[in-house]
Design an enzyme around this catalytic site. Structure first.
Site, PDB file in Angstrom:
ATOM      1  N   VAL A  80       0.797  -1.136  -0.050  1.00  0.00           N
ATOM      2  CA  VAL A  80       0.008  -0.024  -0.034  1.00  0.00           C
ATOM      3  C   VAL A  80       0.800   1.169  -0.037  1.00  0.00           C
ATOM      4  O   VAL A  80       1.997   1.179   0.607  1.00  0.00           O
ATOM      5  CB  VAL A  80      -0.875  -0.102   1.398  1.00  0.00           C
ATOM      6  N   GLU A 111       4.646 -16.027   3.152  1.00  0.00           N
ATOM      7  CA  GLU A 111       5.775 -15.737   3.944  1.00  0.00           C
ATOM      8  C   GLU A 111       5.706 -14.042   4.251  1.00  0.00           C
ATOM      9  O   GLU A 111       5.468 -13.101   3.642  1.00  0.00           O
ATOM     10  CB  GLU A 111       7.138 -16.007   3.106  1.00  0.00           C
ATOM     11  N   ASN A 116       8.494  -7.753  10.264  1.00  0.00           N
ATOM     12  CA  ASN A 116       7.518  -6.517   9.444  1.00  0.00           C
ATOM     13  C   ASN A 116       6.260  -6.975  10.450  1.00  0.00           C
ATOM     14  O   ASN A 116       5.110  -7.381   9.827  1.00  0.00           O
ATOM     15  CB  ASN A 116       7.212  -7.153   8.249  1.00  0.00           C
ATOM     16  N   TYR A 123      -2.134  -9.534   8.726  1.00  0.00           N
ATOM     17  CA  TYR A 123      -2.441 -10.685   8.205  1.00  0.00           C
ATOM     18  C   TYR A 123      -3.315 -11.565   9.480  1.00  0.00           C
ATOM     19  O   TYR A 123      -4.160 -12.175   9.201  1.00  0.00           O
ATOM     20  CB  TYR A 123      -1.207 -11.687   8.045  1.00  0.00           C
TER      21      TYR A 123
HETATM   22  C1  LIG Z   1       1.432  -4.119   5.748  1.00  0.00           C
HETATM   23  C2  LIG Z   1       0.767  -3.214   4.838  1.00  0.00           C
HETATM   24  C3  LIG Z   1       0.286  -3.936   3.652  1.00  0.00           C
HETATM   25  C4  LIG Z   1      -0.535  -2.891   5.752  1.00  0.00           C
HETATM   26  O1  LIG Z   1      -1.492  -1.984   4.757  1.00  0.00           O
HETATM   27  P1  LIG Z   1      -2.508  -1.039   5.391  1.00  0.00           P
HETATM   28  O2  LIG Z   1      -3.468  -0.781   4.152  1.00  0.00           O
HETATM   29  O3  LIG Z   1      -1.852  -0.143   6.011  1.00  0.00           O
HETATM   30  O4  LIG Z   1      -3.420  -2.011   6.367  1.00  0.00           O
HETATM   31  P2  LIG Z   1      -4.872  -1.857   7.036  1.00  0.00           P
HETATM   32  O5  LIG Z   1      -5.002  -0.488   7.061  1.00  0.00           O
HETATM   33  O6  LIG Z   1      -5.576  -2.725   6.201  1.00  0.00           O
HETATM   34  O7  LIG Z   1      -4.346  -2.519   8.550  1.00  0.00           O
HETATM   35  C5  LIG Z   1      -5.036  -3.412   9.351  1.00  0.00           C
HETATM   36  C6  LIG Z   1      -4.571  -3.683  10.502  1.00  0.00           C
HETATM   37  O8  LIG Z   1      -3.390  -4.285  10.429  1.00  0.00           O
HETATM   38  C7  LIG Z   1      -2.587  -3.663  11.496  1.00  0.00           C
HETATM   39  N1  LIG Z   1      -1.482  -2.672  10.987  1.00  0.00           N
HETATM   40  C8  LIG Z   1      -1.572  -2.170   9.697  1.00  0.00           C
HETATM   41  N2  LIG Z   1      -0.168  -1.355   9.737  1.00  0.00           N
HETATM   42  C9  LIG Z   1       0.185  -1.332  11.057  1.00  0.00           C
HETATM   43  C10 LIG Z   1       1.427  -0.818  11.635  1.00  0.00           C
HETATM   44  N3  LIG Z   1       1.993   0.087  11.023  1.00  0.00           N
HETATM   45  N4  LIG Z   1       1.490  -0.959  12.845  1.00  0.00           N
HETATM   46  C11 LIG Z   1       0.820  -1.870  13.445  1.00  0.00           C
HETATM   47  N5  LIG Z   1      -0.168  -2.387  13.111  1.00  0.00           N
HETATM   48  C12 LIG Z   1      -0.561  -2.198  12.042  1.00  0.00           C
HETATM   49  C13 LIG Z   1      -3.667  -2.917  12.453  1.00  0.00           C
HETATM   50  O9  LIG Z   1      -4.078  -3.816  13.402  1.00  0.00           O
HETATM   51  C14 LIG Z   1      -4.410  -2.334  11.225  1.00  0.00           C
HETATM   52  O10 LIG Z   1      -5.830  -2.041  11.963  1.00  0.00           O
HETATM   53  P3  LIG Z   1      -6.066  -0.636  12.518  1.00  0.00           P
HETATM   54  O11 LIG Z   1      -5.697   0.162  11.355  1.00  0.00           O
HETATM   55  O12 LIG Z   1      -7.503  -0.602  12.664  1.00  0.00           O
HETATM   56  O13 LIG Z   1      -5.301  -0.668  13.809  1.00  0.00           O
HETATM   57  C15 LIG Z   1       1.287  -1.938   4.646  1.00  0.00           C
HETATM   58  O14 LIG Z   1       1.974  -1.392   5.935  1.00  0.00           O
HETATM   59  C16 LIG Z   1       2.522  -1.685   3.447  1.00  0.00           C
HETATM   60  O15 LIG Z   1       2.326  -1.691   2.399  1.00  0.00           O
HETATM   61  N6  LIG Z   1       3.579  -2.246   4.005  1.00  0.00           N
HETATM   62  C17 LIG Z   1       5.004  -2.375   3.213  1.00  0.00           C
HETATM   63  C18 LIG Z   1       4.810  -3.532   2.227  1.00  0.00           C
HETATM   64  C19 LIG Z   1       4.588  -4.706   3.153  1.00  0.00           C
HETATM   65  O16 LIG Z   1       5.377  -4.746   4.112  1.00  0.00           O
HETATM   66  N7  LIG Z   1       3.777  -5.746   2.429  1.00  0.00           N
HETATM   67  C20 LIG Z   1       3.751  -7.095   3.130  1.00  0.00           C
HETATM   68  C21 LIG Z   1       4.748  -7.840   2.731  1.00  0.00           C
HETATM   69  S1  LIG Z   1       4.553  -9.657   3.461  1.00  0.00           S
END
Ligand SMILES: CC(C)(COP(=O)(O)OP(=O)(O)OC[C@H]1O[C@@H](n2cnc3c(N)ncnc32)[C@H](O)[C@@H]1OP(=O)(O)O)[C@@H](O)C(=O)NCCC(=O)NCCS
Length: 171
Positions: A80, A111, A116, A123
């Site tokens: 994202v 994985e 992270n 997840y």
């Molecule tokens: C991981 C990632 C995909 C999450 O995307 P996102 O759209 O922000 O996630 P969501 O808004 O759907 O979050 C859902 C829940 O996940 C958890 N969460 C998401 N980001 C978080 C953070 N930075 N710290 C703690 N919890 C987190 C929370 O429980 C969140 O719910 P809340 O916002 O109501 O507290 C995003 O941070 C990203 O793109 N990271 C870099 C790429 C990556 O690491 N991808 C996964 C590779 S395996």
């Protein structure tokens, strides 16, 4: 003027024309980003699910790639744009994957780097549980990967689980 609130986004299929924007997000998100050819390969497979999240101007703000191997969906990439995180985009992409693919016995695996925590939390919130580790899985820093699974079959025990009783206790 953008008539939609900041958090508004839509989901649709990821297209070849999204790849420049996807590569930009990818480069910010990962130490070893996917190349254009990796995206093209997944987009070209009829069996893969490639989803895009787009903002009010149809700009790409996130994507998900999942590949199917028999009964198992492997979530290969979820990302994202930094400015749109914590807005439910990744959760919506995961839920759309489940909506498009879920049957009575459908399994999902992925994985994720042990460091992270944001992704692991996301997840877990979408129904995945840790089933094991792959030591030194990531080639850039030899970091371990957690192996996570989600299944619609309550009797399913992932192949990586050392102790099936422990797994059932996690449900
Ligand atoms: C991981 C990632 C995909 C999450 O995307 P996102 O759209 O922000 O996630 P969501 O808004 O759907 O979050 C859902 C829940 O996940 C958890 N969460 C998401 N980001 C978080 C953070 N930075 N710290 C703690 N919890 C987190 C929370 O429980 C969140 O719910 P809340 O916002 O109501 O507290 C995003 O941070 C990203 O793109 N990271 C870099 C790429 C990556 O690491 N991808 C996964 C590779 S395996």
């Amino acid at each position: 003027m953008n008539a939609l609130p900041d958090k508004a986004f839509d989901l649709r299929r990821l297209e070849i024309t999204d790849l420049p924007a996807a590569l930009e997000i990818e480069r910010i998100a990962f130490p070893t980003p996917w190349s254009q050819s990796m995206f093209v390969l997944e987009l070209s497979k009829a069996s893969s699910v490639c989803l895009a999240a787009v903002g009010a101007e149809n700009e790409l703000i996130g994507y998900l790639i999942a590949a199917r191997y028999a009964q198992v969906w492997h979530v290969m990439n979820v990302s994202v744009a930094p400015g749109r995180r914590r807005g439910g985009v990744a959760t919506a992409l995961m839920n759309e994957l489940f909506h498009l693919t879920e049957g009575a016995r459908t399994h999902y695996t992925l994985e994720v780097r042990v460091s992270n925590l944001a992704a692991i939390e996301m997840y877990e919130r979408t129904g995945f549980r840790v089933a094991g580790t792959r030591p030194g899985y990531y080639t850039d820093n030899r970091e371990d990967a957690l192996i996570m699974w989600r299944s619609t079959d309550k009797n399913f025990v992932p192949p990586n689980v050392a102790n099936p009783t422990d797994w059932k206790g996690h449900r």
